[in-house]
Design an enzyme around this catalytic site. Structure first.
Site, short mmCIF file in Angstrom:
data_model
loop_
_atom_site.label_atom_id
_atom_site.label_comp_id
_atom_site.label_asym_id
_atom_site.label_seq_id
_atom_site.Cartn_x
_atom_site.Cartn_y
_atom_site.Cartn_z
N ARG A 68 0.83 -1.21 0.00
CA ARG A 68 0.00 0.00 0.00
C ARG A 68 0.86 1.26 0.00
NH1 ARG A 68 -1.17 1.08 5.93
NH2 ARG A 68 0.63 0.09 6.83
N GLY A 93 8.49 0.09 6.24
CA GLY A 93 8.81 0.87 7.43
C GLY A 93 7.59 1.03 8.30
N LYS A 137 5.81 7.57 20.35
CA LYS A 137 5.65 7.92 21.77
C LYS A 137 6.87 8.75 22.16
CE LYS A 137 1.99 5.67 23.43
NZ LYS A 137 0.84 6.39 23.98
N TYR A 140 11.83 6.22 15.51
CA TYR A 140 11.72 6.34 14.05
C TYR A 140 12.87 7.19 13.48
CZ TYR A 140 9.33 7.24 9.57
OH TYR A 140 8.99 7.34 8.24
#
Lengths: 446, 446
Positions: free
Chosen positions: B215, B289, B294, B352
């Site tokens: 996607r 990925g 947080k 990230y």
């Protein structure tokens, strides 16, 4: 200003932007005053297994009176979190960063410090280690945006062989001298850096030239270098008159009126320095700079020429002649003043951004040529600094510039000056070819 | 969305920010459709005296049907302004930039192109030349912010000896393929790059692996590589099922379900590729990925481990085994997907950003090792791209991400895919170790 900012911060979009970008009410930043300790509380020092910097850094910090702790009880407060990441040799070991920062993330004082020590990726033993070391930049920049409350976060790459040369940098970063420096990647090279006899007066016996010294950032540079022990020559254009004399007097230094864009200016400056009792110069700060903003479609050629001439060509010509004549002494320091606009570009500033990107080029291209001469060349790149110039900006622009950084406020001229004084220190002998932003980790970048 | 943005743009601060940051109403960007000409109008080509690129670039452009002009009448419109700045050897000669861009700044079409060609500072003959060439970055980044209307602006450094290898890059930058790429510094290395037999199908005969293909950006990459002639293996985790099959079908390729974080995944992938009719792979795109946002204080270890594992360690392990087994063929291409968060850091994304900064490290550290093997490795760094993921962001955040760039809008998955296809082209053989942002010149940066 506060009410307008508050209006924006409490508007629909503003609330979200402020929350997302980590823009709290601007904290009062801790800034250095003579006599302050290096750290204003205990420093928690951690390391990934096998690191080469925790031990020397710990010994160093203890030797200068910093309380170093390895673990902390629930609720303990810290002035700094320092982590030696040099032991991390592949990405799976990055977990050590989480293990250190997760439990202590909330333990920092206002204006606390995060310092991650790493190995320059290009100096590692493998691609895996280089990759892991390069990853550290994502962590430290995120922490700078996340912690708020005036906390700064830096990545310091120390080249193998530079373990004993980190003192000037750790002192700078831990102290209030680096109040407005955050999100930076700082490189300390291999080799030995001499310690000044007195760290409170690291520039004792040094002669420093500061251009554009009559006001604003230049005046602050002259004052800080003088405070740190240097004898200062405050240079500005004829016509800066009283303001320049005032700066020189306050710094107990000399005033020198000279238009550096004049054809014979480098020659006259060289003559002045050669004839002085010092017969040369130790520290040259190319601070003089102008803006002549217009879009390139509306710009006339004089705006282009004058900005390039003052900001870039003049420093080049001065460096060339002083170096050619051997007037910059061993242990010498050249510091350029770039700008965030030179990194990110700016609307209406093609001329200024070109000149300031050029200052970065000047530093990067000259450093290798000076490596064998015991002279360093570096640059600062100021972000939004509160000066008479920025005070004249339209309100909205000024507020945006002030707030869109991790400190939620503009910096002060002294913040730029402190960074230059760190470069100028004898202890920074192995730092060359670098550009450090003084921007509170501005969101704007390349 | 438009009304909320319009509210902000018309608020007190918003008006000023919008004006200052050059955020007009979002223009409709010109994007590539098969059959489109490289440029949608005449290209004005200028040069500073002594440049080495204007002549080969001009011949090249004419040979591919682009109308090249050297001067223009008042009121003439252009698809692109291309300037060869390689003749500039000191800062006083930067004036040639003003002389070229000042009169023609308003002559560009919507989605026009500015391309400045320079010499990599490290490949120049003197510090003065290096400085002047480094200055170009300030100009091109400022122009990108100044021109608006979907105009992109890039600096292309072409190494001496790379003059004949700029075709893939000029085609990419001039065309609608690079609609959302602006403010970038692109490096073309020395050496020869083979021209594909058919520039409309540059990847004919190539086998491409795309991870995370089910996607969003991954699906677009699979589609664009297939459009450009590649046979595509669309890989995603088991469970991506129908979506993955759909992507593979549309690309007339194969679907491969595999969890790349599994211990035996590289081995299984290597076995799959070795056993196929191609007995290896030409193009590997590490797109898979995840985010697990947080703050580090609130993050649990699984969020850290999974993000580092999927985004960084898995691509490393796959590269290692495929390279060790010789499964990446001569002419091979490895492309990583970094992120603007890996460059600038981001609140709530320590994991990230660390992983994506690592992707940059992976590219930079691996490129030199592959230099002799006729394999390149590069990365794209997307900014705000319209996907199902960004559609779930809170409105204000989403609008800020969309607007705070020189295009005043988010990019599309195809923009990332086109940039990857450019890296993948045979014509990009001398481009390696680079990171190009696909961010519309986002204001956010390091």
């Amino acid at each position: 200003m506060a009410d307008r900012y508050a209006n924006f911060a409490n508007s629909g979009l503003g609330r979200t932007v402020v929350k997302r970008l980590g823009l709290p009410d601007p904290p009062r930043l801790r800034r250095y005053r003579p006599g302050d300790p290096v750290a204003d509380g205990p420093v928690l020092l951690g390391a990934a297994p096998g690191g080469r910097l925790a031990e020397p850094a710990g010994k160093l910090l203890e030797s200068i009176g910093v309380q170093v702790v390895a673990t902390a009880a629930e609720g303990a407060r810290h002035a700094a979190l320092v982590f030696d990441a040099t032991g991390i040799v592949d990405s799976t070991q990055l977990r050590a960063l989480f293990d250190f920062f997760h439990p202590y993330a909330r333990s920092l004082n206002v204006s606390g410090r995060v310092i991650v020590l790493g190995t320059p990726p290009e100096a590692t033993a493998s691609a895996k280690e280089a990759t892991a070391q390069r990853s550290l930049e994502g962590l430290t920049r995120s922490i700078g945006k996340e912690f708020g409350r005036g906390v700064t976060s830096q990545l310091v790459y120390v080249a193998p062989g530079g373990e004993q040369s980190v003192e000037s940098t750790l002192r700078f970063l831990l102290s209030g001298r680096s109040a407005y420096v955050s999100g930076q990647v700082i490189r300390v090279g291999a080799g030995a850096a001499p310690a000044p006899a007195d760290w409170a007066k690291p520039l004792d016996g040094k002669l420093a030239l500061v251009t554009g010294a009559a006001r604003g950032i230049g005046a602050a540079i002259a004052a800080v270098l003088a405070r740190d022990g240097a004898e200062v020559i405050a240079l500005d254009v004829p016509g800066a008159g009283d303001a320049l004399a005032d700066v020189a007097n306050k710094a107990r230094g000399r005033a020198l009126q000279l238009d550096l864009t004049a054809a014979d200016a480098p020659e006259r400056l060289a003559g002045y320095l050669a004839a002085g009792p010092h017969a040369g110069i130790d520290i040259v700060v190319h601070n003089a700079g102008i803006t002549r903003d217009k879009t390139i479609a509306r710009m006339d050629e004089s705006r282009w020429d004058s900005v390039i001439g003052v900001n870039l060509t003049a420093p080049e010509r001065v460096n060339d002649l002083l170096l050619e004549r051997g007037l910059i002494k061993p242990g010498g320091r050249i510091v350029g003043v770039a700008s965030i606009a030179g990194i990110a570009g700016n609307r209406g500033q093609t001329n200024y951004a070109t000149s300031k990107a050029g200052v970065i080029g000047l530093v990067q291209s000259t450093a290798p040529l000076l490596a064998g001469k015991d002279i360093t060349i570096n640059a600062v790149a100021p972000g939004f600094i509160e000066t008479a110039m920025t005070a004249k900006m339209p309100l909205g622009l000024r507020e945006a510039g002030r707030r869109l950084n991790s400190m939620s406020q503009g910096g002060l001229p002294i913040d730029v000056a402190e960074t230059i004084a760190w470069y100028a220190s004898p202890g920074s002998a192995t730092i060359s070819g670098t550009v450090v932003r003084v921007c509170g980790q501005s969101l704007l970048g390349a």
